[in-house]
Design a protein around this motif. Structure first.
Motif, mmCIF file in Angstrom:
data_model
loop_
_atom_site.group_PDB
_atom_site.id
_atom_site.type_symbol
_atom_site.label_atom_id
_atom_site.label_comp_id
_atom_site.label_asym_id
_atom_site.label_seq_id
_atom_site.Cartn_x
_atom_site.Cartn_y
_atom_site.Cartn_z
ATOM 1 N N SER A 145 0.528 -1.221 -0.473
ATOM 2 C CA SER A 145 0.237 0.131 0.072
ATOM 3 C C SER A 145 0.831 1.371 0.143
ATOM 4 O O SER A 145 1.947 1.437 0.630
ATOM 5 C CB SER A 145 -0.679 0.018 1.328
ATOM 6 O OG SER A 145 -0.047 0.279 2.562
ATOM 7 N N ASP A 269 1.059 -13.823 5.224
ATOM 8 C CA ASP A 269 -0.087 -13.957 3.585
ATOM 9 C C ASP A 269 -0.215 -15.098 3.231
ATOM 10 O O ASP A 269 0.955 -15.629 2.222
ATOM 11 C CB ASP A 269 -0.003 -12.900 3.330
ATOM 12 C CG ASP A 269 -1.577 -12.971 2.435
ATOM 13 O OD1 ASP A 269 -2.391 -13.421 2.207
ATOM 14 O OD2 ASP A 269 -1.279 -11.560 1.077
ATOM 15 N N TYR A 504 -3.517 -10.058 0.740
ATOM 16 C CA TYR A 504 -3.026 -8.720 0.549
ATOM 17 C C TYR A 504 -3.176 -7.953 -0.889
ATOM 18 O O TYR A 504 -2.721 -8.330 -1.464
ATOM 19 C CB TYR A 504 -1.940 -8.361 1.754
ATOM 20 C CG TYR A 504 -0.969 -6.891 1.652
ATOM 21 C CD1 TYR A 504 -2.338 -5.586 2.806
ATOM 22 C CD2 TYR A 504 0.297 -6.465 1.423
ATOM 23 C CE1 TYR A 504 -1.690 -4.732 2.463
ATOM 24 C CE2 TYR A 504 0.388 -5.354 1.814
ATOM 25 C CZ TYR A 504 -0.333 -4.200 2.328
ATOM 26 O OH TYR A 504 0.271 -2.938 2.068
ATOM 27 N N GLN A 505 -3.416 -6.369 -0.876
ATOM 28 C CA GLN A 505 -3.786 -6.187 -2.277
ATOM 29 C C GLN A 505 -4.406 -6.831 -3.295
ATOM 30 O O GLN A 505 -4.263 -6.867 -4.230
ATOM 31 C CB GLN A 505 -2.116 -5.430 -1.934
ATOM 32 C CG GLN A 505 -1.583 -4.299 -1.556
ATOM 33 C CD GLN A 505 -1.833 -3.361 -1.371
ATOM 34 O OE1 GLN A 505 -3.015 -2.682 -0.841
ATOM 35 N NE2 GLN A 505 -1.575 -2.302 -2.615
ATOM 36 N N VAL A 511 -9.159 -6.198 4.426
ATOM 37 C CA VAL A 511 -7.524 -7.023 4.482
ATOM 38 C C VAL A 511 -6.887 -5.809 4.683
ATOM 39 O O VAL A 511 -5.776 -6.021 5.490
ATOM 40 C CB VAL A 511 -7.372 -8.046 4.120
ATOM 41 C CG1 VAL A 511 -6.233 -8.916 3.422
ATOM 42 C CG2 VAL A 511 -8.423 -9.227 3.999
ATOM 43 N N ASP A 512 -6.308 -5.356 3.679
ATOM 44 C CA ASP A 512 -5.335 -4.204 3.423
ATOM 45 C C ASP A 512 -5.326 -3.590 4.551
ATOM 46 O O ASP A 512 -4.445 -3.112 5.282
ATOM 47 C CB ASP A 512 -5.748 -3.295 2.324
ATOM 48 C CG ASP A 512 -5.453 -3.916 1.247
ATOM 49 O OD1 ASP A 512 -5.501 -5.787 1.212
ATOM 50 O OD2 ASP A 512 -6.125 -3.825 0.468
ATOM 51 N N VAL A 515 -4.154 -5.449 7.955
ATOM 52 C CA VAL A 515 -2.598 -5.441 7.815
ATOM 53 C C VAL A 515 -2.151 -4.256 7.756
ATOM 54 O O VAL A 515 -1.208 -3.599 8.497
ATOM 55 C CB VAL A 515 -2.158 -6.009 6.516
ATOM 56 C CG1 VAL A 515 -1.081 -5.987 5.851
ATOM 57 C CG2 VAL A 515 -2.893 -7.649 5.901
ATOM 58 N N ASP A 516 -2.671 -3.479 7.093
ATOM 59 C CA ASP A 516 -1.585 -1.929 7.599
ATOM 60 C C ASP A 516 -1.727 -1.553 8.541
ATOM 61 O O ASP A 516 -0.758 -0.347 9.371
ATOM 62 C CB ASP A 516 -2.414 -1.036 6.478
ATOM 63 C CG ASP A 516 -2.231 -1.287 4.690
ATOM 64 O OD1 ASP A 516 -0.626 -1.518 4.688
ATOM 65 O OD2 ASP A 516 -2.525 -0.498 4.266
#
Length: 531
Positions: A145, A269, A504-505, A511-512, A515-516
């Motif tokens: 990201s 992941d 992710y992504q 999800v993103d 994670v971030d």
């Protein structure tokens, strides 16, 4: 020429599973090292004195003998690379059990230089055999990201045996082309076929040993994880922040098992289940691709033009028939190269991997069924194999894949067991199973024996860790993430509802954001989260 161990050609049963290789690139330990350091990889033992957060451990793992001070205190010599990034080589011992006696290896790392000072996030894209250097150099803004890239200097590395880091080498470009085009009508259903497969595997092993030498004994996952700790120290980090994908989750779990006190924020992941043995791994991956084919088939029948059929069963049957036809009679590509069934299967699996590629898969399937044109599948197979249109191979990751898998997993040696396991996979996964091969034949002939086994991760020194699984992941089934979550009580688990490998992504904000939020702010929801 021996057959390709990544996408088995000709004597396909002697090769490694294409599904496994694909997954680790998106599917994951050598030699006669059977002492306590090797056994610790299985049992997950640690030594409190040697595993403290000091920069220079006296002995990095139990059973080691040697001084690692020079490796842990090295200063990196950075140089500009890839226009806007910085690169360096990290020196590590080839043999961690006797670092002073043998050769050193140079591990190439690349840093995005986009984040704050001394803010590093190490990443690995999978494999084994995939290039973490390429991930950062080529896909930084799509794989991570914007917020992550602005905060961290994202660091990729080619693990030992991979591409720029003392690569495992076996064949040159011309030999690799010849290798991938082999055709054989044999399966492992006769003594003669098994003997021929063994001979083919032995030829490959001999050439790999001639080209790569002692390196083949030291590219196991535990050694790569130990390299990660040297990288951590070289970057000046007391703790390691890490984002690993697919096989990179196994690498991350191995690190966390042995260096728990140095684990910072870890996100894994596309979870790899490190507790299962090779046959179960192969079977579950084959079943994952069967499920992915059915999901693709359902999607295809809902489009305006699905040449493979009007129902899910018809699409699946058309695919099976196409594989069988090319298996019986390979076709010639426009450039004169032979397109055998292994080329077709690997070219089919590549776009099957991601739902965004399904329209391209349909186009390739339509061309093959209506025009006998297999050029698209050949293109995808070349792409996966690292072959450019001019015939050059940028990086042949299949040999590193073979080396690591043969070292990480004990393989059966009995021909009857190998045949029985192959038949079981073929029966349970009738579309892909017959073409995914059996690692046992290649690993029997490989010039290094396995040094590790599956294990149940304890991670007793790790306070928290984040796992991610995707319900429609064909390569690392969601059950693997669930199994690892159950095995590690202090883990948090995110389940992405959707198709494709990795979470992710992948277009899922839930999800993103999770994670971030964890990597950037330490925010981590306990237990299981559905996204």
């Amino acid at each position: 020429m021996p057959e390709n161990p990544l996408f088995p050609r000709g004597l396909r049963l002697a090769g490694l599973a294409a599904a496994a290789a694909l997954l680790l690139s998106g599917c994951a330990t050598p030699g006669d090292e059977s002492d306590s350091a090797a056994s610790s990889a299985v049992e997950g033992t640690t030594d409190e004195e040697s595993m403290t957060a000091t920069t220079v451990p006296a002995d990095a793992l139990p059973g080691d003998a040697g001084d690692y001070t020079d490796y842990y205190e090295q200063e990196l010599e950075w140089s500009s690379c890839e226009d806007t990034m910085m690169c360096a080589d990290v020196t590590v011992p080839m043999d961690y059990e006797d670092p002073g006696a043998g050769e050193d290896l140079e591990i190439r790392i690349i840093s995005s230089e986009t984040g704050g000072e001394d803010e590093y996030l190490l990443t690995n894209p999978g494999g084994p055999g995939s290039s973490g250097y390429n991930t950062v150099a080529d896909t930084l803004t799509s794989a991570f990201s914007e917020e992550l890239v602005e905060t961290y200097n994202v660091v990729g590395f080619d693990p030992r045996g991979v591409h720029r880091s003392s690569p495992v080498t076996c064949l040159d470009d011309a030999e690799m082309d010849e290798y991938r085009q082999q055709v054989s009508d044999e399966q492992l259903d006769t003594d003669a076929a098994y003997a021929e497969a063994r001979e083919s595997a032995a030829e490959l092993a001999a050439q790999c040993e001639a080209e790569s030498g002692d390196l083949l004994v030291h590219v196991d996952t535990l050694s790569a994880a130990r390299d990660m700790d040297v990288i951590r120290a070289a970057l000046g980090q007391d703790e390691l922040d890490y984002l690993g994908f697919s096989y990179g989750t196994k690498l991350g779990l191995t690190y966390a098992e042995h260096y728990g006190q140095r684990v910072g924020r870890f996100v894994l992941d596309g979870m790899f289940d490190v507790s299962i043995e090779a046959h179960e791994l192969n079977t579950q991956q084959a079943l994952g691709f069967e499920d992915a084919l059915e999901n693709y088939a359902q999607w295809c029948t809902e489009q305006e033009n699905c040449a493979a059929g009007d129902t899910v069963d018809e699409v699946v049957q058309s695919t099976q028939d196409l594989f069988a036809e090319v298996d019986e009679e390979p076709v010639q590509g426009a450039d004169g190269r032979t397109i055998n069934v292994s080329t077709l299967v690997s070219g089919f699996i590549t776009p099957l991997y991601n739902q965004l590629s399904w329209p391209v898969l349909s186009e390739a399937l339509n061309m093959a069924l209506s025009e006998d044109d297999f050029s698209a599948f050949q293109y995808f197979a070349d792409l996966q194999s690292g072959r450019s249109p001019d015939g050059n191979y940028d990086w042949i990751n299949s040999f590193a894949f073979t080396a690591v898998m043969c070292l990480d997993y004990p393989m059966p040696e009995d021909p009857e067991q190998i045949e029985a396991e192959f038949e079981e996979v073929s029966d349970q996964a009738p579309t892909f199973g017959p073409y995914l091969g059996h690692r046992g034949v290649v690993c029997q002939e490989w010039p290094a024996e396995s040094v590790a086994e599956p294990w149940d991760p304890g991670l007793t020194e790790v306070e928290e860790i984040l796992f991610i699984g995707t319900t429609g992941d064909p390569a690392t089934p969601v059950e693997w993430a669930e199994n690892m979550h159950e095995s590690v009580p202090q883990s948090s688990l995110i389940i992405r509802e959707g198709e494709g490998h990795l979470g992710y992504q992948a277009g899922n904000d839930c999800v993103d954001d999770a994670v971030d939020g964890y990597l950037l702010g330490g925010d981590l929801a306990e237990g299981r989260t559905e996204c």
